[in-house]
Design an enzyme around this catalytic site. Structure first.
Site, PDB file in Angstrom:
ATOM      1  N   ARG A 105       1.467  10.098   0.924  1.00 41.39           N
ATOM      2  CA  ARG A 105       2.031  11.060   1.866  1.00 41.39           C
ATOM      3  C   ARG A 105       3.216  11.793   1.256  1.00 41.39           C
ATOM      4  NH1 ARG A 105       1.965   8.197   7.880  1.00 41.39           N
ATOM      5  NH2 ARG A 105      -0.185   7.437   7.779  1.00 41.39           N
ATOM      6  N   LYS A 123     -11.069  -0.182   6.466  1.00 40.86           N
ATOM      7  CA  LYS A 123      -9.826  -0.015   7.222  1.00 40.86           C
ATOM      8  C   LYS A 123     -10.182   0.452   8.634  1.00 40.86           C
ATOM      9  CE  LYS A 123      -5.551   2.734   7.223  1.00 40.86           C
ATOM     10  NZ  LYS A 123      -4.572   3.450   6.379  1.00 40.86           N
ATOM     11  N   GLU A 171       0.879  -1.161   0.000  1.00 41.35           N
ATOM     12  CA  GLU A 171       0.000   0.000   0.000  1.00 41.35           C
ATOM     13  C   GLU A 171       0.921   1.216   0.000  1.00 41.35           C
ATOM     14  OE1 GLU A 171      -2.556   2.491   3.245  1.00 41.35           O
ATOM     15  OE2 GLU A 171      -2.755   0.305   3.337  1.00 41.35           O
TER      16      GLU A 171
END
Length: 266
Positions: free
Chosen positions: A45, A129, A41
């Site tokens: 960022r 999630k 994943e």
């Protein structure tokens, strides 16, 4: 369950990658695959995320590469354009979820409260999630939310490490766990991909935790709390399993025989 999500469930641990230099993405991807975790994943960022995803997908087509920290529809578009096979967000954003559903792309929005899980269920999701996992109540909170929301599975991320990840992975409410402990940013920046490979291997061994029960007519009987996951990883190590020997129940695989071994749920 979507085929991509099912594959992630079998892999078990999804490395959560923060990468500053897309030029290191391919070597990183190969280290993860060699260590036994053919998934990543890649988080948005950093500005390198899109290029890193594209490089990984091109160099390692067998790998399931997705995008994380997807906060906007534009980031989701960029991720899919780069080849991402799934989308993960730290929050529940209806626009991002709708965008992914319309394109039949697996999406796991961050849901840390019953209200957020309810919103996800209302949009037809069955996997979400749970973030930040440890800080938001850990496995106990997941089990508490799973009780009323039957059929919903969780992918916890945040604060997971080799000491606590086992309990999460053994729980039937968990599809997979996201973790960054095997993809340390400083190690990636320094180009120490052998460290990444070794830490990945150690994480897989910790996850599988196969226990020997007995020898039965020359066949070693091994117990695993998640036998489907054990079979997946053992198969990738060259062990052949005979599907005709597989026994299933409502919870999934109960037992199966392979070359010199039998894996049973336990």
């Amino acid at each position: 369950m979507d085929k991509i999500v099912e594959e992630l469930s079998k892999i078990g641990i999804i490395p959560v990658v923060v990468i500053e230099d897309a030029g290191k993405a391919v070597t990183l991807a190969k280290a993860l695959c060699e260590g036994g975790l053919p998934a990543a994943e890649v988080t948005f960022r950093t500005a390198a995320a899109k290029d890193a995803i594209a490089a990984m997908c091109k160099a390692c087509p067998e790998m399931i590469v997705g995008a994380g920290t997807v906060l906007t529809v534009q980031q989701a578009e960029d991720a899919l354009a780069a080849g991402a096979k799934f989308i993960v967000s730290p929050n529940f954003d209806e626009a991002v979820v709708k965008f992914c559903l319309e394109r039949k792309v697996p999406v796991l929005p961050g849901c840390a409260t019953p209200t957020e899980v309810g919103k996800a269920v209302a949009m037809g999701l069955t996997e979400v999630k749970f973030f930040p996992a440890e800080q938001a109540g850990g496995l106990a909170m997941i089990k508490a939310m799973a009780a009323p929301f039957r059929g919903v599975k969780f992918m916890p991320t945040g604060g997971l490490n080799t000491k606590n990840i086992g309990a999460y992975l053994d729980s039937p409410e968990i599809i997979a766990c996201g973790g960054s402990f095997m993809v340390n940013g400083a190690k990636i920046a320094a180009g120490d991909f052998e460290w990444v490979r070794k830490e990945t291997e150690a994480a897989v061994e910790k996850m599988l935790s196969l226990s020997f029960i007995k020898a039965d007519n020359g066949v070693n009987v091994l117990a695993s709390k998640r036998p489907e996951r054990a079979v997946y990883h053992m198969s990738h190590r060259g062990v052949s399993f005979d599907e005709s020997t597989a026994v299933y129940d409502e919870k999934g695989l109960v037992s199966i025989e392979g070359a010199g071994m039998r894996i049973v749920r336990g």
